[in-house]
Write a protein that holds these residues in place. Sequence first.
Motif, PDB file in Angstrom:
ATOM      1  N   GLN A  55     113.651  16.126  80.078  1.00 58.06           N
ATOM      2  CA  GLN A  55     112.606  16.263  81.084  1.00 58.06           C
ATOM      3  C   GLN A  55     111.501  17.135  80.475  1.00 58.06           C
ATOM      4  O   GLN A  55     111.767  17.992  79.644  1.00 58.06           O
ATOM      5  CB  GLN A  55     113.193  16.937  82.320  1.00 58.06           C
ATOM      6  N   SER A  56     110.282  16.923  80.915  1.00 59.74           N
ATOM      7  CA  SER A  56     109.154  17.645  80.329  1.00 59.74           C
ATOM      8  C   SER A  56     109.306  19.153  80.413  1.00 59.74           C
ATOM      9  O   SER A  56     108.852  19.874  79.522  1.00 59.74           O
ATOM     10  CB  SER A  56     107.841  17.210  80.987  1.00 59.74           C
ATOM     11  N   SER A  57     109.961  19.656  81.429  1.00 58.44           N
ATOM     12  CA  SER A  57     110.104  21.107  81.560  1.00 58.44           C
ATOM     13  C   SER A  57     110.933  21.701  80.431  1.00 58.44           C
ATOM     14  O   SER A  57     110.873  22.900  80.188  1.00 58.44           O
ATOM     15  CB  SER A  57     110.702  21.474  82.918  1.00 58.44           C
ATOM     16  N   GLY A  58     111.689  20.891  79.714  1.00 58.64           N
ATOM     17  CA  GLY A  58     112.482  21.393  78.597  1.00 58.64           C
ATOM     18  C   GLY A  58     111.898  21.123  77.229  1.00 58.64           C
ATOM     19  O   GLY A  58     112.412  21.605  76.221  1.00 58.64           O
ATOM     20  N   VAL A  59     110.819  20.353  77.156  1.00 59.48           N
ATOM     21  CA  VAL A  59     110.232  20.020  75.857  1.00 59.48           C
ATOM     22  C   VAL A  59     109.814  21.278  75.104  1.00 59.48           C
ATOM     23  O   VAL A  59     109.960  21.362  73.888  1.00 59.48           O
ATOM     24  CB  VAL A  59     109.042  19.043  76.012  1.00 59.48           C
ATOM     25  N   GLY A  60     109.317  22.268  75.824  1.00 56.89           N
ATOM     26  CA  GLY A  60     108.912  23.509  75.173  1.00 56.89           C
ATOM     27  C   GLY A  60     110.042  24.144  74.383  1.00 56.89           C
ATOM     28  O   GLY A  60     109.796  24.822  73.380  1.00 56.89           O
TER      29      GLY A  60
ATOM     30  N   VAL B 156     110.027  22.472  70.705  1.00 50.95           N
ATOM     31  CA  VAL B 156     108.848  22.440  69.837  1.00 50.95           C
ATOM     32  C   VAL B 156     109.078  23.167  68.516  1.00 50.95           C
ATOM     33  O   VAL B 156     108.765  22.627  67.452  1.00 50.95           O
ATOM     34  CB  VAL B 156     107.609  22.988  70.568  1.00 50.95           C
ATOM     35  N   ASN B 157     109.619  24.345  68.530  1.00 48.39           N
ATOM     36  CA  ASN B 157     109.821  25.080  67.283  1.00 48.39           C
ATOM     37  C   ASN B 157     110.788  24.337  66.367  1.00 48.39           C
ATOM     38  O   ASN B 157     110.584  24.286  65.154  1.00 48.39           O
ATOM     39  CB  ASN B 157     110.329  26.494  67.568  1.00 48.39           C
ATOM     40  N   ALA B 158     111.818  23.737  66.934  1.00 51.17           N
ATOM     41  CA  ALA B 158     112.801  23.006  66.136  1.00 51.17           C
ATOM     42  C   ALA B 158     112.207  21.755  65.501  1.00 51.17           C
ATOM     43  O   ALA B 158     112.727  21.272  64.492  1.00 51.17           O
ATOM     44  CB  ALA B 158     114.000  22.625  67.006  1.00 51.17           C
ATOM     45  N   LEU B 159     111.130  21.230  66.050  1.00 50.77           N
ATOM     46  CA  LEU B 159     110.534  20.014  65.494  1.00 50.77           C
ATOM     47  C   LEU B 159     109.997  20.223  64.081  1.00 50.77           C
ATOM     48  O   LEU B 159     109.741  19.259  63.363  1.00 50.77           O
ATOM     49  CB  LEU B 159     109.448  19.475  66.423  1.00 50.77           C
ATOM     50  N   GLY B 160     109.869  21.467  63.642  1.00 45.97           N
ATOM     51  CA  GLY B 160     109.525  21.736  62.245  1.00 45.97           C
ATOM     52  C   GLY B 160     110.549  21.131  61.298  1.00 45.97           C
ATOM     53  O   GLY B 160     110.216  20.724  60.185  1.00 45.97           O
TER      54      GLY B 160
ATOM     55  N   PRO C  96     102.714  23.751  85.208  1.00 47.59           N
ATOM     56  CA  PRO C  96     102.143  24.239  83.950  1.00 47.59           C
ATOM     57  C   PRO C  96     102.684  23.532  82.706  1.00 47.59           C
ATOM     58  O   PRO C  96     101.916  23.096  81.847  1.00 47.59           O
ATOM     59  CB  PRO C  96     102.506  25.733  83.950  1.00 47.59           C
ATOM     60  N   MET C  97     103.994  23.405  82.592  1.00 45.37           N
ATOM     61  CA  MET C  97     104.561  22.752  81.411  1.00 45.37           C
ATOM     62  C   MET C  97     104.237  21.265  81.403  1.00 45.37           C
ATOM     63  O   MET C  97     103.886  20.705  80.362  1.00 45.37           O
ATOM     64  CB  MET C  97     106.073  22.965  81.337  1.00 45.37           C
ATOM     65  N   GLY C  98     104.345  20.622  82.559  1.00 43.02           N
ATOM     66  CA  GLY C  98     104.035  19.193  82.617  1.00 43.02           C
ATOM     67  C   GLY C  98     102.617  18.887  82.176  1.00 43.02           C
ATOM     68  O   GLY C  98     102.370  17.896  81.485  1.00 43.02           O
ATOM     69  N   GLN C  99     101.682  19.726  82.550  1.00 50.92           N
ATOM     70  CA  GLN C  99     100.297  19.511  82.152  1.00 50.92           C
ATOM     71  C   GLN C  99     100.060  19.835  80.676  1.00 50.92           C
ATOM     72  O   GLN C  99      99.183  19.253  80.045  1.00 50.92           O
ATOM     73  CB  GLN C  99      99.360  20.363  83.030  1.00 50.92           C
TER      74      GLN C  99
END
Length: 164
Positions: free
Chosen positions: A76-81, A84-88, A116-119
Amino acid sequence: MVEAVDEGWKDQIYGTIKALGISQVVYVPDAGHAKVIDRCLADPEIDCFPLVNEFEAVGVCVGAWLGGRRACALMQSSGVGNAVNALGLVHSTGAPFFAITTMRGEWAEFNGWQTPMGQAIPRMLEAANIVVNRAETAADVIPVTEASGRLAFNSYLPVFALIS
């Protein structure tokens, strides 16, 4: 007046996962993905299991790829944050990463906490050099998801299919 939304795509995403040759699906429990999670859990050809958080999805999916398997993360978008760091890791290894993400904080959201996170998600992912494809309507979901998976696995890119 809120218009009824065709949610038939929730049943069809499982078929997309199969068509893309994905044999490992990881997820953080989410009502938006409940149908596809249940279908994947019932499929003996798919290893499907929950994660503690979305950060883990990156390592598990890259590890699957390095082991010769295609994987997909459902979140879910609320967990994408959290991821992000791991995507390195994806950029460092040149491995593909494919995520199907149900969006919150958009049209008709009932929980302001999600906004906020969704946007921020699309801009945040693009700033991290992640390919973002968005399905705005129910009719867009399967074509966008299929194209996103093909792009990730054929081009060795990190790709998020966002489902509004």
